[in-house]
Enzyme design. Structure first.
Site, PDB file in Angstrom:
ATOM      1  N   LYS A  98      -5.948   9.312  14.401  1.00  0.00           N
ATOM      2  CA  LYS A  98      -5.211  10.148  13.450  1.00  0.00           C
ATOM      3  C   LYS A  98      -5.124  11.594  13.927  1.00  0.00           C
ATOM      4  CE  LYS A  98      -4.224   6.888  10.568  1.00  0.00           C
ATOM      5  NZ  LYS A  98      -2.815   6.438  10.381  1.00  0.00           N
ATOM      6  N   TYR A 100     -10.814   5.517  14.458  1.00  0.00           N
ATOM      7  CA  TYR A 100      -9.768   5.804  13.478  1.00  0.00           C
ATOM      8  C   TYR A 100      -9.498   7.309  13.422  1.00  0.00           C
ATOM      9  CZ  TYR A 100      -7.191   5.707   9.050  1.00  0.00           C
ATOM     10  OH  TYR A 100      -6.224   5.851   8.075  1.00  0.00           O
ATOM     11  N   GLY A 118       0.783  -1.215   0.000  1.00  0.00           N
ATOM     12  CA  GLY A 118       0.000   0.000   0.000  1.00  0.00           C
ATOM     13  C   GLY A 118       0.822   1.276   0.000  1.00  0.00           C
ATOM     14  N   ARG A 142     -18.716   8.294  -5.390  1.00  0.00           N
ATOM     15  CA  ARG A 142     -18.600   9.626  -4.791  1.00  0.00           C
ATOM     16  C   ARG A 142     -17.545  10.482  -5.503  1.00  0.00           C
ATOM     17  NH1 ARG A 142     -18.735  10.274   1.466  1.00  0.00           N
ATOM     18  NH2 ARG A 142     -19.379  12.330   0.686  1.00  0.00           N
TER      19      ARG A 142
END
Length: 251
Positions: free
Chosen positions: A159, A155, A13, A203
């Site tokens: 962050k 999450y 990733g 989106r």
């Protein structure tokens, strides 16, 4: 003097995108993750990164952080660029009023607690071992440090706290000549986002991202290079969005 980078979660990733960019610019790459050495993602990453080394490490094992730094430096030399990238999502998306303590503890334990103490071990070693080359610490957070997603509150909290962690390290290490930066990726096409790919395809097509596309790991790698090379040394503490304009305030 060799330029050595330690990247957590660098086997896939975003982390692999960063590792690829730095390796291509001449860095010697050390990858760290909790997966076994024979994991397919690890072996594939090592095959794509000539000279890279893999060091198995569990971020939640705080006591093992100094040992990881020692292992990397014994094998490769002093770390000149540290990239705190590894992170985990919520165990499941859903109403924050139903969030479990297990999910909260997992996300905070990896994304914040584990990241902080490994960074501490690296920073201590950098401070104790002056080097002629520019050195940097780069924290990969997320647009979720600022943008609210109530279906994955743990999450977002991790962050947001990691963003403050970056500023704290920037203030502490600036007198040492060590640059510290925060990168905030937006919607990046990785294994972590595969489960919501159809949602974000729609989106993005509707205009969610001004740039009109997904981000890819190479976008993050390209942003890391000038930070690691010292091109933005006097901007230590900067927060850099890598999100195609997603976080822009729009009417």
């Amino acid at each position: 003097m060799s330029r050595i980078t330690l990247i957590t979660g660098g086997q896939q990733g975003i982390g692999l995108g960063i590792a690829t960019a730095l390796a291509g610019a001449g860095w010697t790459v050390a990858l760290a993750a909790e997966r076994p050495e024979d994991d397919p993602a690890v072996t594939e990453a090592l095959g794509a990164l000539p000279g890279a080394r893999y060091f198995r490490h569990d971020l939640t094992d705080i006591a093992a952080a100094p040992g990881l730094v020692e292992r990397v430096e014994a094998a490769l030399g002093p770390i000149t660029t540290f990239v705190s990238n590894a992170g985990v999502p919520a165990l499941s998306r859903g109403d924050m009023l139903e969030m479990s303590a297990d999910s909260f503890d997992l996300v905070m334990g990896v994304n914040l607690r584990g990241g902080f103490f490994l960074a501490q071990a690296v920073a201590r070693r950098m401070v104790d071992t002056p080097a002629p080359n520019y050195r940097a610490m780069i924290f990969v957070t997320s647009v979720s440090a600022e943008l609210v997603s109530v279906e994955r509150a743990e999450y977002c909290l991790s962050k947001a706290a990691a963003s403050m962690m970056t500023r704290l390290y920037a203030a502490r290490l600036a007198p040492e000549g060590i640059g510290v930066f925060e990168l905030r990726p937006g919607i990046i096409r990785t294994a972590m986002t595969e489960g919501v790919a159809a949602k974000y395809d729609a989106r993005i097509a509707e205009g969610l991202v001004p740039a009109g596309r997904w981000g890819v790991p190479a976008d993050i790698g390209a942003a890391v290079l000038p930070l690691a090379e010292g091109a933005m040394a006097f901007s230590t503490g900067a927060v850099i969005p890598v999100d195609g304009g997603l976080s822009l305030h729009r009417l």
